[in-house]
Design a protein around this motif. Sequence first.
Motif, PDB file in Angstrom:
ATOM      1  N   ALA A 120      10.996  -8.414 -15.949  1.00  0.00           N
ATOM      2  CA  ALA A 120      10.981  -7.883 -14.519  1.00  0.00           C
ATOM      3  C   ALA A 120      12.471  -7.624 -13.948  1.00  0.00           C
ATOM      4  O   ALA A 120      12.633  -6.591 -13.523  1.00  0.00           O
ATOM      5  CB  ALA A 120      10.077  -8.499 -13.741  1.00  0.00           C
ATOM      6  N   ALA A 121      13.375  -8.599 -14.344  1.00  0.00           N
ATOM      7  CA  ALA A 121      14.616  -8.615 -13.803  1.00  0.00           C
ATOM      8  C   ALA A 121      15.647  -7.812 -14.846  1.00  0.00           C
ATOM      9  O   ALA A 121      16.541  -7.486 -14.311  1.00  0.00           O
ATOM     10  CB  ALA A 121      15.312 -10.091 -13.740  1.00  0.00           C
ATOM     11  N   ALA A 122      14.960  -7.721 -15.959  1.00  0.00           N
ATOM     12  CA  ALA A 122      16.079  -6.646 -17.060  1.00  0.00           C
ATOM     13  C   ALA A 122      16.371  -5.489 -16.502  1.00  0.00           C
ATOM     14  O   ALA A 122      15.581  -4.624 -15.948  1.00  0.00           O
ATOM     15  CB  ALA A 122      15.375  -6.641 -18.325  1.00  0.00           C
ATOM     16  N   GLY A 123      17.471  -5.049 -16.509  1.00  0.00           N
ATOM     17  CA  GLY A 123      18.216  -3.963 -15.940  1.00  0.00           C
ATOM     18  C   GLY A 123      18.397  -3.681 -14.714  1.00  0.00           C
ATOM     19  O   GLY A 123      18.829  -2.878 -14.232  1.00  0.00           O
ATOM     20  N   VAL A 124      18.147  -4.688 -13.722  1.00  0.00           N
ATOM     21  CA  VAL A 124      18.283  -4.723 -12.444  1.00  0.00           C
ATOM     22  C   VAL A 124      19.571  -5.356 -12.115  1.00  0.00           C
ATOM     23  O   VAL A 124      19.994  -6.623 -12.331  1.00  0.00           O
ATOM     24  CB  VAL A 124      17.177  -5.630 -11.740  1.00  0.00           C
ATOM     25  CG1 VAL A 124      17.447  -5.609 -10.162  1.00  0.00           C
ATOM     26  CG2 VAL A 124      15.733  -4.935 -12.006  1.00  0.00           C
ATOM     27  N   GLU A 125      20.715  -4.870 -11.460  1.00  0.00           N
ATOM     28  CA  GLU A 125      21.843  -5.487 -10.917  1.00  0.00           C
ATOM     29  C   GLU A 125      21.630  -6.209  -9.737  1.00  0.00           C
ATOM     30  O   GLU A 125      21.575  -5.673  -8.552  1.00  0.00           O
ATOM     31  CB  GLU A 125      22.844  -4.416 -10.617  1.00  0.00           C
ATOM     32  CG  GLU A 125      24.393  -4.993 -10.444  1.00  0.00           C
ATOM     33  CD  GLU A 125      25.356  -4.026 -10.105  1.00  0.00           C
ATOM     34  OE1 GLU A 125      26.518  -4.358 -10.181  1.00  0.00           O
ATOM     35  OE2 GLU A 125      25.111  -2.762 -10.157  1.00  0.00           O
ATOM     36  N   SER A 126      21.426  -7.556  -9.774  1.00  0.00           N
ATOM     37  CA  SER A 126      20.810  -8.237  -8.811  1.00  0.00           C
ATOM     38  C   SER A 126      21.749  -9.267  -8.521  1.00  0.00           C
ATOM     39  O   SER A 126      22.893  -9.679  -9.072  1.00  0.00           O
ATOM     40  CB  SER A 126      19.476  -8.884  -9.229  1.00  0.00           C
ATOM     41  OG  SER A 126      19.580  -9.801 -10.549  1.00  0.00           O
ATOM     42  N   ALA A 127      21.494 -10.225  -7.443  1.00  0.00           N
ATOM     43  CA  ALA A 127      22.077 -11.163  -6.783  1.00  0.00           C
ATOM     44  C   ALA A 127      21.201 -12.120  -5.979  1.00  0.00           C
ATOM     45  O   ALA A 127      20.080 -11.781  -5.333  1.00  0.00           O
ATOM     46  CB  ALA A 127      23.484 -10.845  -6.139  1.00  0.00           C
ATOM     47  N   MET A 128      21.562 -13.617  -5.937  1.00  0.00           N
ATOM     48  CA  MET A 128      21.003 -14.316  -5.079  1.00  0.00           C
ATOM     49  C   MET A 128      22.227 -15.108  -4.296  1.00  0.00           C
ATOM     50  O   MET A 128      22.927 -15.640  -5.173  1.00  0.00           O
ATOM     51  CB  MET A 128      20.008 -15.255  -5.654  1.00  0.00           C
ATOM     52  CG  MET A 128      18.775 -14.586  -6.229  1.00  0.00           C
ATOM     53  SD  MET A 128      17.463 -15.551  -6.985  1.00  0.00           S
ATOM     54  CE  MET A 128      16.832 -16.595  -5.682  1.00  0.00           C
ATOM     55  N   ILE A 129      22.083 -15.206  -2.917  1.00  0.00           N
ATOM     56  CA  ILE A 129      23.286 -15.873  -2.229  1.00  0.00           C
ATOM     57  C   ILE A 129      22.619 -16.896  -1.463  1.00  0.00           C
ATOM     58  O   ILE A 129      21.726 -16.444  -0.687  1.00  0.00           O
ATOM     59  CB  ILE A 129      23.964 -14.877  -1.640  1.00  0.00           C
ATOM     60  CG1 ILE A 129      24.634 -13.992  -2.648  1.00  0.00           C
ATOM     61  CG2 ILE A 129      25.089 -15.632  -0.552  1.00  0.00           C
ATOM     62  CD1 ILE A 129      25.735 -12.974  -1.676  1.00  0.00           C
ATOM     63  N   ALA A 130      23.004 -18.073  -1.207  1.00  0.00           N
ATOM     64  CA  ALA A 130      22.563 -19.146  -0.320  1.00  0.00           C
ATOM     65  C   ALA A 130      23.293 -18.960   0.914  1.00  0.00           C
ATOM     66  O   ALA A 130      24.667 -19.117   0.822  1.00  0.00           O
ATOM     67  CB  ALA A 130      22.721 -20.324  -1.033  1.00  0.00           C
ATOM     68  N   ALA A 171      23.108  -4.830  -1.804  1.00  0.00           N
ATOM     69  CA  ALA A 171      22.367  -4.938  -0.418  1.00  0.00           C
ATOM     70  C   ALA A 171      22.475  -6.442  -0.004  1.00  0.00           C
ATOM     71  O   ALA A 171      22.753  -6.892   1.007  1.00  0.00           O
ATOM     72  CB  ALA A 171      20.807  -4.752  -0.682  1.00  0.00           C
ATOM     73  N   VAL A 172      22.299  -7.336  -1.279  1.00  0.00           N
ATOM     74  CA  VAL A 172      22.278  -8.802  -0.872  1.00  0.00           C
ATOM     75  C   VAL A 172      23.771  -9.070  -0.538  1.00  0.00           C
ATOM     76  O   VAL A 172      23.999 -10.169   0.539  1.00  0.00           O
ATOM     77  CB  VAL A 172      21.942  -9.594  -2.068  1.00  0.00           C
ATOM     78  CG1 VAL A 172      22.216 -10.959  -1.892  1.00  0.00           C
ATOM     79  CG2 VAL A 172      20.464  -9.497  -2.331  1.00  0.00           C
ATOM     80  N   GLU A 173      24.738  -8.754  -1.184  1.00  0.00           N
ATOM     81  CA  GLU A 173      25.978  -9.006  -0.583  1.00  0.00           C
ATOM     82  C   GLU A 173      26.392  -8.374   0.764  1.00  0.00           C
ATOM     83  O   GLU A 173      27.146  -9.228   1.684  1.00  0.00           O
ATOM     84  CB  GLU A 173      27.082  -8.414  -1.486  1.00  0.00           C
ATOM     85  CG  GLU A 173      27.200  -9.261  -2.929  1.00  0.00           C
ATOM     86  CD  GLU A 173      28.082  -8.420  -3.988  1.00  0.00           C
ATOM     87  OE1 GLU A 173      28.650  -7.239  -3.577  1.00  0.00           O
ATOM     88  OE2 GLU A 173      28.394  -9.031  -5.017  1.00  0.00           O
ATOM     89  N   LYS A 174      25.964  -7.240   1.262  1.00  0.00           N
ATOM     90  CA  LYS A 174      26.069  -6.882   2.360  1.00  0.00           C
ATOM     91  C   LYS A 174      25.389  -7.613   3.569  1.00  0.00           C
ATOM     92  O   LYS A 174      25.815  -8.072   4.682  1.00  0.00           O
ATOM     93  CB  LYS A 174      25.219  -5.388   2.785  1.00  0.00           C
ATOM     94  CG  LYS A 174      25.381  -4.630   3.940  1.00  0.00           C
ATOM     95  CD  LYS A 174      26.772  -4.472   4.563  1.00  0.00           C
ATOM     96  CE  LYS A 174      26.737  -3.839   6.109  1.00  0.00           C
ATOM     97  NZ  LYS A 174      27.984  -3.493   6.346  1.00  0.00           N
ATOM     98  N   ALA A 175      24.039  -8.088   3.195  1.00  0.00           N
ATOM     99  CA  ALA A 175      23.198  -9.079   4.234  1.00  0.00           C
ATOM    100  C   ALA A 175      24.101 -10.340   4.256  1.00  0.00           C
ATOM    101  O   ALA A 175      24.073 -10.786   5.581  1.00  0.00           O
ATOM    102  CB  ALA A 175      22.115  -9.398   3.387  1.00  0.00           C
TER     103      ALA A 175
END
Length: 312
Positions: A120-130, A171-175
Motif C-alpha cells: 500500500a505504501a509503495a510509490g507514495v512519497e510519504s512522511a511521518m513526523i512526531a 502535506a505532513v511537512e506543512k502540518a
Amino acid sequence: MKLGFLYAGQGAQHPGMGADLYEKYPAFRAALDGADAGFDLKTVSFSDPDGVLNETQYTQPCMVAFAVGLTDVLAEKGIVPAAAAGLSLGEYSALYAAGVLDGRTAVEIAAFRGRAMADAAAGVESAMIAVLGADRETVAAACAEASALGVAEPCNFNCPGQIVIGGEKAAVEKAAALARERGARRCMPLKVSGPFHTSLLKPAGDALRRRFETVAFREPKIPVLHNCLGGQRTAEDTIPALLERQVQSSVYMEDCIRAMAALGVDAMVEIGPGRALSGFVKKTLPGFPVLAVETAEEVEKLPELLKEVESR
C-alpha cells in the motif's frame, strides 16, 4: 496482583532480539520453531545478515513471534495478564495473550499485514513526523489546514505532548511547520517506510478484510484495549472490523493506557523489545508502576520486581 500487558510495536525491533530467550526457554523455542512467516524468522531476528529486519514485511512477523514466545515464557512462571493492549502491530500480540488468536495464526497474519502495508505504501512519497509539546486540537487543526497539499493526518496519539502525524510528504511537512508556529516544542521526522495509520493505507485494510474471512477469531478471555477505539470494543464491534480499521486510522495509545488503568490493574508490563511504551505510561500516568521485559535476565528478575510493586 492484576497485570496489564503492553505489547511493543514496529520500530522497537533490533538484531539479536530473542536470541537469549530462544537459548534458555523451551517455550520460546517452541513458539519460534512453530511460526511460519515465509522466511527464516530466527535468522532475521537473531542476526539479520541481509539487513532486512527493519523492512515492514519482515519486522511484523518477527515482532509478533517474539511476543508470543515471551508471553508463553511468562505464563509458565505464573505471570499472566488481566488485560492487554499493544501499539499498532502489538495489538495482534495482545489478541494472542487474550486467546483470540493462536500463536501460529498471529504470526501468519502479521506477515500478511506487513506485506499488505508495504504494498500500500509503495510509490507514495510519504512522511511521518512526531510533534512534541502540542495538544490534540492544535495538531488536528494543523493537519486540516495542510491537507490542501495532500493527506496529512494525526496517526498516533502516544502520550500527552507526543502526537505523530503522517501522510504525503509535502502535506505532513506543512502540518509540522504549522504546529511549530502554533507552539509545538519540536517536530522530529521518523524513519519509517510508509504513511502508517492514515487513510493512504486503505488498500492494506481491504486486503486484511479479505484475509480475515479465512481466520477464526475466538472471544477474548481478558479485556483487550483496541488502538482505533482507545478502549474496549462494544457489542457492535467485531475484532476483524477493528483490525481492518486500525491499519488505516489513528492509534489512541494514550487512551488505551488510561483505559487499562481504569480496569484496576496494579501494574503494567511492557513486552519488548524496547521500552517506548513504558515511557508512554510514565508520561500518561506519572507514578504508575510499569516494568519492561525483553531479555532472559529480565524474565528472571521480573517475579521479584512484581513482589516489590505489590508490597508498596
